[in-house]
Design a protein around this motif. Structure first.
Motif, PDB file in Angstrom:
ATOM      1  N   MET A 164     -60.122  10.217 -79.416  1.00 25.12           N
ATOM      2  CA  MET A 164     -59.330  10.866 -80.459  1.00 25.12           C
ATOM      3  C   MET A 164     -59.707  10.337 -81.841  1.00 25.12           C
ATOM      4  N   HIS A 165     -59.985   9.045 -81.926  1.00 21.90           N
ATOM      5  CA  HIS A 165     -60.266   8.434 -83.226  1.00 21.90           C
ATOM      6  C   HIS A 165     -61.458   9.096 -83.891  1.00 21.90           C
ATOM      7  N   GLY A 166     -61.318   9.338 -85.213  1.00 22.11           N
ATOM      8  CA  GLY A 166     -62.423   9.909 -85.948  1.00 22.11           C
ATOM      9  C   GLY A 166     -62.627  11.377 -85.664  1.00 22.11           C
ATOM     10  N   GLU A 167     -61.708  12.036 -84.972  1.00 26.75           N
ATOM     11  CA  GLU A 167     -61.812  13.477 -84.744  1.00 26.75           C
ATOM     12  C   GLU A 167     -60.545  14.150 -85.229  1.00 26.75           C
ATOM     13  N   PRO A 168     -60.367  14.163 -86.537  1.00 27.36           N
ATOM     14  CA  PRO A 168     -59.099  14.656 -87.068  1.00 27.36           C
ATOM     15  C   PRO A 168     -59.011  16.170 -87.031  1.00 27.36           C
ATOM     16  N   GLY A 169     -57.774  16.668 -86.886  1.00 25.31           N
ATOM     17  CA  GLY A 169     -57.508  18.065 -87.184  1.00 25.31           C
ATOM     18  C   GLY A 169     -57.510  18.233 -88.689  1.00 25.31           C
ATOM     19  N   GLY A 170     -57.814  19.441 -89.151  1.00 21.14           N
ATOM     20  CA  GLY A 170     -57.797  19.715 -90.581  1.00 21.14           C
ATOM     21  C   GLY A 170     -56.574  20.520 -90.955  1.00 21.14           C
ATOM     22  N   VAL A 171     -56.070  20.306 -92.152  1.00 26.81           N
ATOM     23  CA  VAL A 171     -54.916  21.063 -92.632  1.00 26.81           C
ATOM     24  C   VAL A 171     -55.257  21.729 -93.960  1.00 26.81           C
ATOM     25  N   GLU A 222     -51.906  41.956-108.274  1.00 27.30           N
ATOM     26  CA  GLU A 222     -52.104  41.238-109.536  1.00 27.30           C
ATOM     27  C   GLU A 222     -53.023  40.042-109.291  1.00 27.30           C
ATOM     28  N   GLY A 223     -53.991  39.829-110.186  1.00 22.58           N
ATOM     29  CA  GLY A 223     -54.788  38.610-110.113  1.00 22.58           C
ATOM     30  C   GLY A 223     -55.939  38.697-109.125  1.00 22.58           C
ATOM     31  N   GLU A 224     -56.723  37.606-109.072  1.00 20.52           N
ATOM     32  CA  GLU A 224     -57.951  37.611-108.284  1.00 20.52           C
ATOM     33  C   GLU A 224     -57.677  37.348-106.797  1.00 20.52           C
ATOM     34  N   SER A 225     -58.614  37.732-105.967  1.00 25.72           N
ATOM     35  CA  SER A 225     -58.474  37.509-104.532  1.00 25.72           C
ATOM     36  C   SER A 225     -58.641  36.029-104.186  1.00 25.72           C
ATOM     37  N   PRO A 226     -57.811  35.513-103.292  1.00 27.18           N
ATOM     38  CA  PRO A 226     -57.961  34.119-102.853  1.00 27.18           C
ATOM     39  C   PRO A 226     -59.015  33.960-101.753  1.00 27.18           C
ATOM     40  N   GLU A 227     -59.640  35.071-101.331  1.00 27.75           N
ATOM     41  CA  GLU A 227     -60.490  35.007-100.136  1.00 27.75           C
ATOM     42  C   GLU A 227     -61.599  33.955-100.251  1.00 27.75           C
ATOM     43  N   ASP A 228     -62.364  33.997-101.339  1.00 25.26           N
ATOM     44  CA  ASP A 228     -63.476  33.046-101.470  1.00 25.26           C
ATOM     45  C   ASP A 228     -62.978  31.603-101.454  1.00 25.26           C
ATOM     46  N   ALA A 229     -61.863  31.354-102.148  1.00 23.43           N
ATOM     47  CA  ALA A 229     -61.333  29.981-102.216  1.00 23.43           C
ATOM     48  C   ALA A 229     -60.831  29.525-100.846  1.00 23.43           C
ATOM     49  N   LEU A 230     -60.211  30.418-100.096  1.00 24.27           N
ATOM     50  CA  LEU A 230     -59.718  30.047 -98.764  1.00 24.27           C
ATOM     51  C   LEU A 230     -60.885  29.752 -97.822  1.00 24.27           C
ATOM     52  N   VAL A 231     -61.939  30.576 -97.904  1.00 28.24           N
ATOM     53  CA  VAL A 231     -63.113  30.340 -97.062  1.00 28.24           C
ATOM     54  C   VAL A 231     -63.766  28.999 -97.442  1.00 28.24           C
ATOM     55  N   ALA A 232     -63.881  28.738 -98.744  1.00 26.00           N
ATOM     56  CA  ALA A 232     -64.468  27.458 -99.184  1.00 26.00           C
ATOM     57  C   ALA A 232     -63.620  26.282 -98.704  1.00 26.00           C
ATOM     58  N   HIS A 233     -62.308  26.478 -98.703  1.00 26.46           N
ATOM     59  CA  HIS A 233     -61.371  25.428 -98.284  1.00 26.46           C
ATOM     60  C   HIS A 233     -61.612  25.042 -96.820  1.00 26.46           C
ATOM     61  N   VAL A 234     -61.734  26.026 -95.964  1.00 25.78           N
ATOM     62  CA  VAL A 234     -61.907  25.749 -94.535  1.00 25.78           C
ATOM     63  C   VAL A 234     -63.319  25.187 -94.273  1.00 25.78           C
ATOM     64  N   ASP A 286     -64.969  23.300 -96.409  1.00 24.35           N
ATOM     65  CA  ASP A 286     -64.896  21.900 -96.855  1.00 24.35           C
ATOM     66  C   ASP A 286     -64.218  21.027 -95.803  1.00 24.35           C
ATOM     67  N   LEU A 287     -63.182  21.549 -95.151  1.00 22.77           N
ATOM     68  CA  LEU A 287     -62.507  20.781 -94.094  1.00 22.77           C
ATOM     69  C   LEU A 287     -63.455  20.521 -92.928  1.00 22.77           C
ATOM     70  N   GLU A 288     -64.229  21.542 -92.547  1.00 24.63           N
ATOM     71  CA  GLU A 288     -65.185  21.360 -91.448  1.00 24.63           C
ATOM     72  C   GLU A 288     -66.230  20.309 -91.835  1.00 24.63           C
ATOM     73  N   ARG A 289     -66.763  20.413 -93.064  1.00 25.70           N
ATOM     74  CA  ARG A 289     -67.781  19.458 -93.521  1.00 25.70           C
ATOM     75  C   ARG A 289     -67.256  18.033 -93.546  1.00 25.70           C
ATOM     76  N   ALA A 290     -65.962  17.895 -93.892  1.00 21.07           N
ATOM     77  CA  ALA A 290     -65.364  16.559 -93.992  1.00 21.07           C
ATOM     78  C   ALA A 290     -65.075  15.966 -92.620  1.00 21.07           C
ATOM     79  N   GLY A 291     -65.208  16.777 -91.561  1.00 20.62           N
ATOM     80  CA  GLY A 291     -65.064  16.217 -90.218  1.00 20.62           C
ATOM     81  C   GLY A 291     -63.924  16.780 -89.389  1.00 20.62           C
ATOM     82  N   HIS A 311     -60.856  21.106-110.192  1.00 20.19           N
ATOM     83  CA  HIS A 311     -61.023  21.690-108.865  1.00 20.19           C
ATOM     84  C   HIS A 311     -62.180  21.027-108.116  1.00 20.19           C
ATOM     85  N   GLY A 312     -61.955  20.783-106.809  1.00 20.46           N
ATOM     86  CA  GLY A 312     -63.016  20.220-106.001  1.00 20.46           C
ATOM     87  C   GLY A 312     -63.249  18.746-106.261  1.00 20.46           C
ATOM     88  N   GLU A 313     -62.351  18.102-107.023  1.00 13.06           N
ATOM     89  CA  GLU A 313     -62.481  16.657-107.241  1.00 13.06           C
ATOM     90  C   GLU A 313     -61.190  15.979-106.819  1.00 13.06           C
TER      91      GLU A 313
END
Lengths: 236, 236
Positions: free
Chosen positions: A1-8, A57-69, A71-76, B2-4
């Motif tokens: 389990m150690h070093g295999e975190p879930g991402g939030v 209203e406003g810009e789509s969050p899609e790109d930011a949400l995809v980047a977020h997930v 980044d979580l995968e890259r971080a482990g 952002h991103g920092e």
């Protein structure tokens, strides 16, 4: 389990993430720090407003949400949980971008309702106008073979008032107002009621509602996180 | 911004991390999700027990703490905050392992006391026997030119009882017991009192203590996090 975190996928919003984390800690059957779920929580508020975009209203969050997930995968992170009902609109785009599992909070909530309410065929939903019109609960219920029951228009206005004029504005909401919303859906034939809005999860926690047919989406996400991490649940 | 993200050495223990995160959200002057501090919180309970090691039992947490801060840096954290009083014992080893800043919660607490109590020369400390004997507060106070005031032995036993038989055991602690501990240190000449223990931070928050000479270590870490992130503090 150690070093295999879930991402939030945190920060949507920040207070909802804190509430979810508290529930993960409370739900884990742990005697000591070392028994707890390991999580990598990226508290990122900079994702464009989801509800505003769904209102046109406003810009789509899609790109930011995809980047977020990503980044979580890259971080482990070895899987991703989403303590938010609205971001689930983009869950398939997130899933397409990573190799790790992305838990669908709405599907988890519907599955939890089916688990808790034997023979569930009609599930009520208390959520914002935005979440209802996004259709995530309707699609998830349909996939699970359950009929979704929505409040009448005047009661839906009361739901929005409880969320916006009550919880979001920091004003106390009497238990009776919450109970009346649940009773309305049960009068319409719902055997269980899903709370598909973070503000209602916070209210539900504060008021100590112990009706097992009221199913909280943040609790469902927290429960799924503990189980996916291979940790035992605390008996409640 | 952002991103920092700032990094958080979480899980020491998990509930303390949740309390700290809640305080960061509350202390940030934010109107919307996008105004909040971006944080990368690694909720890692697997670090060997710090207090047990300091008592001479079990393995050293040093390697795990150093790995923890290295992982945060690799994942993209631009600084690290530590929502724990005990882990600060190893702050120099952590600092030596990374190129990013590691905030010292004990130093932040002493600095906060100096900021809040004009002309502070004598600072009282409420903490566990382990934190007192680790000497972090004594060294930090000495560096800041402040004299540390500790409870008499019988009152220190009462501090341990409030922490272990009260807060940790989930039993309510009357406000009078907390106030008596602060009054004892002030009788001994302390002009301010530092709460150097997470359980006392939780108690302090629950009881709504508004004495500005009582300085909470978790609040100090949260405040330092908001400022280090370049975000404005909410006026309290």
């Amino acid at each position: 389990m150690h070093g295999e975190p879930g991402g939030v996928l945190g920060g949507l919003g920040p207070a909802a993430t804190v509430h979810y984390l508290r529930r993960v800690v409370e739900m884990t059957d742990a005697e000591r720090d070392q028994d707890h779920v390991e999580l990598l929580v990226w508290q990122r508020g900079s994702v464009p407003d989801r509800t505003a975009f769904l209102r046109g209203e406003g810009e789509s969050p899609e790109d930011a949400l995809v980047a977020h997930v990503v980044d979580l995968e890259r971080a482990g992170a070895t899987f991703v949980a989403i303590p938010c009902n609205t971001a689930v609109v983009w869950v398939e785009q997130m899933r397409a971008a990573v190799d790790i599992e992305v838990l669908d909070t709405v599907d988890e909530t519907v599955a939890e309702a089916i688990r808790l309410v034997p023979g569930l065929r009609r599930l009520g939903l208390l959520a914002t106008d935005g979440t209802i019109s996004a259709g995530t609960y309707a699609r998830s219920a349909e996939r699970a073979g359950v009929e979704l029951v929505l409040p009448d228009d005047d009661v839906q206005r009361e739901v929005m008032s409880v969320i916006y004029d009550g919880v979001k504005a920091g004003r106390p909401v009497p238990r009776e107002r919450f109970d009346a919303l649940v009773a309305h859906l049960k009068d319409k034939g719902a055997q269980g009621v899903a709370l598909g809005c973070t503000e209602l999860s916070v209210l539900h926690g504060e008021q100590g509602v112990d009706d097992p047919t009221v199913v909280d989406s943040i609790d469902s996400a927290a429960r799924a996180t503990v189980l996916r991490s291979g940790r035992p649940l605390r008996r409640s």
